[in-house]
Design an enzyme around this catalytic site. Sequence first.
Site, short mmCIF file in Angstrom:
data_model
loop_
_atom_site.label_atom_id
_atom_site.label_comp_id
_atom_site.label_asym_id
_atom_site.label_seq_id
_atom_site.Cartn_x
_atom_site.Cartn_y
_atom_site.Cartn_z
N ASP A 69 14.81 27.09 5.51
CA ASP A 69 14.27 27.35 4.19
C ASP A 69 15.42 27.85 3.34
OD1 ASP A 69 11.57 27.06 2.94
OD2 ASP A 69 12.14 29.00 2.12
N ASP A 155 23.15 20.67 -6.21
CA ASP A 155 24.60 20.50 -6.01
C ASP A 155 25.33 20.06 -7.28
OD1 ASP A 155 24.44 21.33 -3.40
OD2 ASP A 155 24.53 19.32 -2.52
P1 ITT Z 1 11.29 21.28 3.70
O1 ITT Z 1 10.48 22.51 3.29
O2 ITT Z 1 10.46 20.17 4.19
O3 ITT Z 1 12.41 21.65 4.63
P2 ITT Z 1 12.17 21.35 0.92
O4 ITT Z 1 13.11 20.52 0.11
O5 ITT Z 1 10.80 21.61 0.33
O6 ITT Z 1 12.03 20.71 2.37
P3 ITT Z 1 12.77 24.18 0.73
O7 ITT Z 1 11.36 24.59 0.55
O8 ITT Z 1 13.66 24.99 1.63
O9 ITT Z 1 12.88 22.70 1.27
O10 ITT Z 1 13.44 24.10 -0.73
C1 ITT Z 1 14.79 24.11 -0.84
C2 ITT Z 1 15.20 23.54 -2.19
O11 ITT Z 1 16.39 24.23 -2.60
C3 ITT Z 1 15.58 22.07 -2.07
O12 ITT Z 1 14.49 21.22 -2.33
C4 ITT Z 1 16.68 21.94 -3.12
O13 ITT Z 1 16.10 21.80 -4.39
C5 ITT Z 1 17.35 23.32 -3.05
N1 ITT Z 1 18.46 23.28 -2.06
C6 ITT Z 1 18.45 23.74 -0.79
N2 ITT Z 1 19.64 23.51 -0.20
C7 ITT Z 1 20.40 22.88 -1.10
C8 ITT Z 1 21.69 22.36 -1.08
O14 ITT Z 1 22.45 22.41 0.01
N3 ITT Z 1 22.16 21.79 -2.19
C9 ITT Z 1 21.41 21.72 -3.30
N4 ITT Z 1 20.16 22.17 -3.40
C10 ITT Z 1 19.64 22.75 -2.31
#
Ligand code: ITT
Length: 207
Positions: A69, A155
């Site tokens: 997360d 990013d």
């Molecule tokens: P899962 O819950 O299925 O894993 P999700 O995309 O909904 O997928 P999250 O609830 O953890 O995951 O939300 C994380 C969000 O934060 C993701 O959708 C991106 O918008 C942002 N994010 C996370 N890591 C990132 C990265 O390495 N680079 C850019 N944006 C990122």
Amino acid sequence: MQLVLATNNKDKIREITDLLDDLPVSIFTRDDFLEFPDPVEDGETLEDNAIIKATAIRDFCEMPALADDSGLEVDALDGAPGVFSSRYAGEDCTYDDNNRKLLHELKGVPAKKRTARFRCVIAIAWADGSVETVEGSAEGVIAEESAGRQGFGYDPVFYYPPAKKRFSEMTLDEKNVVSHRGRALQKARDLLIERLNQNLPDDMYEE
Ligand code: ITT
């Protein structure tokens, strides 16, 4: 060892598998299952949500599960979007929608005050019922406009000063060395290696 990645996000899967693929671990993803739960992420923190996802998928797939997360905390927005990073611009929004909203909210905010960090919590739910978490973060600055073609999510607006470039201008390997996810995964690797060593048959230790 078998491990299922408890995520629906293909971009995360790419980054996670790249960092774990040298370990003697068979990695499964949602594509390997006919059905895959989509647990409600109603925790108040990244850690809560990582644990919710890892345990739900471990219990459904009956194998150890690793969940990520993650989110972006912007200081000028009191830590938003934070746990709401994936749906900042609304349910079913795109990465572009989120970036546009973020740049709009920061309009007129000077460079010095555009500090932000990505945070990532990884939870591993083991077959014995226990759960372990590790985390990583990366400090940066929100740029004035989107640019760059690599990476995903925020990013294109996340400028990383030590590299003098955005995460969207880094290769997968470059990003994984310095990113929140890469740092958390280095620690997750240690947990996996510890378990792998515990599971070695006794004769492996004989001289
Ligand atoms: P899962 O819950 O299925 O894993 P999700 O995309 O909904 O997928 P999250 O609830 O953890 O995951 O939300 C994380 C969000 O934060 C993701 O959708 C991106 O918008 C942002 N994010 C996370 N890591 C990132 C990265 O390495 N680079 C850019 N944006 C990122």
